[in-house]
Design a protein around this motif. Structure first.
Motif, PDB file in Angstrom:
ATOM      1  N   ILE A 113      -2.516  20.661   2.181  1.00 41.19           N
ATOM      2  CA  ILE A 113      -3.190  19.549   2.102  1.00 41.19           C
ATOM      3  C   ILE A 113      -3.101  18.638   3.360  1.00 41.19           C
ATOM      4  O   ILE A 113      -2.070  18.501   3.939  1.00 41.19           O
ATOM      5  N   LYS A 114      -4.272  17.997   3.420  1.00 43.16           N
ATOM      6  CA  LYS A 114      -4.596  17.315   4.706  1.00 43.16           C
ATOM      7  C   LYS A 114      -3.914  15.722   4.457  1.00 43.16           C
ATOM      8  O   LYS A 114      -4.779  15.067   4.164  1.00 43.16           O
ATOM      9  N   SER A 115      -2.486  15.707   4.257  1.00 43.27           N
ATOM     10  CA  SER A 115      -1.980  14.370   3.721  1.00 43.27           C
ATOM     11  C   SER A 115      -1.525  13.293   5.085  1.00 43.27           C
ATOM     12  O   SER A 115      -1.477  14.000   6.051  1.00 43.27           O
ATOM     13  N   LEU A 116      -1.212  12.529   4.686  1.00 44.49           N
ATOM     14  CA  LEU A 116      -0.669  11.417   5.734  1.00 44.49           C
ATOM     15  C   LEU A 116       0.845  11.680   6.129  1.00 44.49           C
ATOM     16  O   LEU A 116       1.300  11.081   6.985  1.00 44.49           O
ATOM     17  N   ASN A 117       1.323  12.782   5.251  1.00 42.59           N
ATOM     18  CA  ASN A 117       2.629  13.127   5.721  1.00 42.59           C
ATOM     19  C   ASN A 117       3.017  13.900   6.841  1.00 42.59           C
ATOM     20  O   ASN A 117       2.959  15.079   6.823  1.00 42.59           O
ATOM     21  N   LEU A 118       2.942  13.318   8.001  1.00 40.23           N
ATOM     22  CA  LEU A 118       2.864  13.888   9.195  1.00 40.23           C
ATOM     23  C   LEU A 118       3.839  13.709  10.206  1.00 40.23           C
ATOM     24  O   LEU A 118       4.068  14.141  11.576  1.00 40.23           O
ATOM     25  N   LEU A 119       5.192  13.412   9.751  1.00 40.39           N
ATOM     26  CA  LEU A 119       6.281  13.202  10.702  1.00 40.39           C
ATOM     27  C   LEU A 119       6.663  14.516  11.302  1.00 40.39           C
ATOM     28  O   LEU A 119       7.206  14.566  12.486  1.00 40.39           O
ATOM     29  N   GLY A 120       6.705  15.513  10.512  1.00 42.05           N
ATOM     30  CA  GLY A 120       7.015  16.847  11.012  1.00 42.05           C
ATOM     31  C   GLY A 120       6.182  17.143  12.120  1.00 42.05           C
ATOM     32  O   GLY A 120       6.694  17.744  13.289  1.00 42.05           O
ATOM     33  N   ASP A 160       0.726  -1.492  -0.110  1.00 40.45           N
ATOM     34  CA  ASP A 160      -0.007  -0.016   0.149  1.00 40.45           C
ATOM     35  C   ASP A 160       0.918   1.134   0.019  1.00 40.45           C
ATOM     36  O   ASP A 160       1.656   1.346   0.842  1.00 40.45           O
ATOM     37  N   ARG A 161       0.521   1.986  -0.834  1.00 42.80           N
ATOM     38  CA  ARG A 161       1.493   3.311  -1.311  1.00 42.80           C
ATOM     39  C   ARG A 161       1.360   4.391   0.219  1.00 42.80           C
ATOM     40  O   ARG A 161       2.336   5.126   0.345  1.00 42.80           O
ATOM     41  N   GLY A 162       0.241   4.198   0.996  1.00 44.96           N
ATOM     42  CA  GLY A 162       0.224   4.852   2.138  1.00 44.96           C
ATOM     43  C   GLY A 162       1.227   4.299   3.165  1.00 44.96           C
ATOM     44  O   GLY A 162       1.829   5.098   3.811  1.00 44.96           O
ATOM     45  N   TYR A 163       1.669   3.253   3.181  1.00 39.90           N
ATOM     46  CA  TYR A 163       2.548   2.756   3.922  1.00 39.90           C
ATOM     47  C   TYR A 163       3.935   2.876   3.630  1.00 39.90           C
ATOM     48  O   TYR A 163       4.724   3.247   4.400  1.00 39.90           O
ATOM     49  N   TYR A 164       4.169   2.989   2.495  1.00 42.36           N
ATOM     50  CA  TYR A 164       5.582   3.234   1.577  1.00 42.36           C
ATOM     51  C   TYR A 164       5.912   4.627   1.904  1.00 42.36           C
ATOM     52  O   TYR A 164       6.964   4.930   2.182  1.00 42.36           O
ATOM     53  N   PHE A 165       4.767   5.354   1.438  1.00 37.08           N
ATOM     54  CA  PHE A 165       5.035   6.918   1.137  1.00 37.08           C
ATOM     55  C   PHE A 165       4.383   7.958   1.970  1.00 37.08           C
ATOM     56  O   PHE A 165       4.533   9.183   1.740  1.00 37.08           O
ATOM     57  N   GLY A 166       3.238   7.197   2.621  1.00 41.61           N
ATOM     58  CA  GLY A 166       2.397   8.587   3.246  1.00 41.61           C
ATOM     59  C   GLY A 166       1.639   8.885   2.059  1.00 41.61           C
ATOM     60  O   GLY A 166       1.107  10.360   2.098  1.00 41.61           O
ATOM     61  N   ASP A 167       1.460   8.165   1.000  1.00 40.82           N
ATOM     62  CA  ASP A 167       0.806   8.757  -0.192  1.00 40.82           C
ATOM     63  C   ASP A 167      -0.797   8.760  -0.032  1.00 40.82           C
ATOM     64  O   ASP A 167      -1.251   7.742  -0.532  1.00 40.82           O
ATOM     65  N   GLY A 168      -1.244   9.565   0.561  1.00 45.09           N
ATOM     66  CA  GLY A 168      -2.625   9.524   0.679  1.00 45.09           C
ATOM     67  C   GLY A 168      -3.075  10.692   1.391  1.00 45.09           C
ATOM     68  O   GLY A 168      -2.303  11.779   2.046  1.00 45.09           O
ATOM     69  N   VAL A 169      -4.593  10.747   1.823  1.00 37.61           N
ATOM     70  CA  VAL A 169      -5.026  12.045   2.458  1.00 37.61           C
ATOM     71  C   VAL A 169      -6.215  11.423   3.322  1.00 37.61           C
ATOM     72  O   VAL A 169      -6.328  10.433   3.523  1.00 37.61           O
ATOM     73  N   TYR A 170      -6.396  12.337   4.347  1.00 33.89           N
ATOM     74  CA  TYR A 170      -7.644  11.786   5.457  1.00 33.89           C
ATOM     75  C   TYR A 170      -8.211  13.038   6.065  1.00 33.89           C
ATOM     76  O   TYR A 170      -8.033  14.179   5.650  1.00 33.89           O
ATOM     77  N   THR A 188      -5.566   6.212   0.577  1.00 35.14           N
ATOM     78  CA  THR A 188      -4.190   5.910  -0.142  1.00 35.14           C
ATOM     79  C   THR A 188      -4.479   5.709  -1.580  1.00 35.14           C
ATOM     80  O   THR A 188      -5.417   5.531  -1.991  1.00 35.14           O
ATOM     81  N   ARG A 189      -3.328   6.103  -2.214  1.00 34.62           N
ATOM     82  CA  ARG A 189      -3.453   6.235  -3.799  1.00 34.62           C
ATOM     83  C   ARG A 189      -3.742   4.750  -4.178  1.00 34.62           C
ATOM     84  O   ARG A 189      -4.030   4.431  -5.316  1.00 34.62           O
ATOM     85  N   GLY A 190      -3.326   3.505  -3.354  1.00 33.31           N
ATOM     86  CA  GLY A 190      -3.737   2.366  -3.592  1.00 33.31           C
ATOM     87  C   GLY A 190      -2.628   1.384  -3.282  1.00 33.31           C
ATOM     88  O   GLY A 190      -1.514   1.593  -2.930  1.00 33.31           O
TER      89      GLY A 190
END
Length: 283
Positions: free
Chosen positions: A144-151, A21-31, A92-94
């Motif tokens: 963008i309310k993305s899954l990239n939230l590490l910061g 799942d690209r959400g797992y790999y890249f945080g490629d998604g929104v929520y 996620t993008r899939g």
């Protein structure tokens, strides 16, 4: 507990996420996170409009319409008997072999959601919280309310370790927002907050506050301000879906005003509470 995953309502055992799942790999998604009061979705239209907008900004085509997404959320509320709580939904993008570019063969986005009971944070709302200033080193698309939230996660942890409830992001000498909230200062009766640019998330509760200020004839200005100006504010507060309107009583150990929730903040809190859905009485 009933969950939603890719067109089906299921229990936890039925929720299996692929390692590809690209959400797992890249945080490629929104929520999105949508509040539930007395069994009703709050500002659902606004939240799901933003989910669709976030998906469009990352070039993702959601497999459900806004109306269908609201229907899914409503069914989760009912199935899980949620009174006061929230819905979490992400796309996620899939599923596709790991490559940085989008999948060459089109894949369907993976949509998951759940609903949980979560009481209003009344202690924080009534007493206020402390925050810590943290350098904003996030990317430039915070709208963008993305899954990239590490910061955001690292900033929140830094604040937590300092005994604070929230991190206050500062970028190039300007106060931006919190790690999971929008922030507002009040000076001489006027509410100030950072403009809704690509450098902050235009929060749904932020928009509610803007509307409440208009209704209450409280001056509201979208304007940049510095940390020094923040410390000189008469009042300060943060907003989010789950935090509602929470007073900030100190920044980096410096009290704001008299170190207590202020009168304008309380006025906005009372107005916010009045427009929360109330229980429907049986005849």
């Amino acid at each position: 507990m009933i969950y939603f995953m890719n067109g089906q309502f299921t229990d936890q055992e039925g929720c299996t996420i692929s390692i590809d799942d690209r959400g797992y790999y890249f945080g490629d998604g929104v929520y999105e996170v949508v509040k539930v009061y007395n069994g009703e979705l709050y500002t659902a239209e606004e939240h799901f409009n933003r989910l669709v907008e976030s998906a469009e900004k990352v070039k993702m085509v959601l497999p459900y319409s806004k109306e269908e997404l609201i229907g899914i959320a409503s069914e989760l509320v009912k199935a899980n008997q949620i009174e006061t709580g929230h819905i979490y939904i992400q796309a996620t993008r899939g599923v596709s072999p790991r490559t940085h570019q989008f999948p060459e063969i089109p894949v369907t986005p993976v949509v998951t959601a759940y609903a949980i009971n979560n009481p209003r944070p009344l202690k924080n709302i009534e007493e206020g919280v402390r925050v810590k200033i943290v350098d904003d080193v996030r990317w430039l698309r915070c709208d963008i309310k993305s899954l990239n939230l590490l910061g955001n996660v690292l900033a929140k942890q830094e604040a937590f370790e300092a005994g604070c409830a929230e991190a206050l992001f500062v970028r190039d000498g300007i106060v931006m927002e919190g790690s999971s909230s929008n922030v507002f200062g009040i000076k001489n009766g006027t509410v100030y907050t950072h403009p809704a640019t690509n450098l902050i998330l235009n929060g749904i509760t932020r928009r509610v506050v803007m509307k409440l200020c208009e209704e209450l004839a409280i001056p509201f200005v979208e304007k940049e301000f510095t940390p020094i100006e923040a410390l000189s504010m008469d009042e300060f507060f943060l907003t989010s879906t789950t935090a509602e309107i929470t007073p900030i009583v100190s920044i980096d150990g410096h009290p704001i005003g008299n170190g207590q929730p202020g009168t304008v903040t309380k006025q906005l809190q009372e107005a916010f509470a009045r427009q929360i859905p109330v229980p429907v009485k049986a005849n």
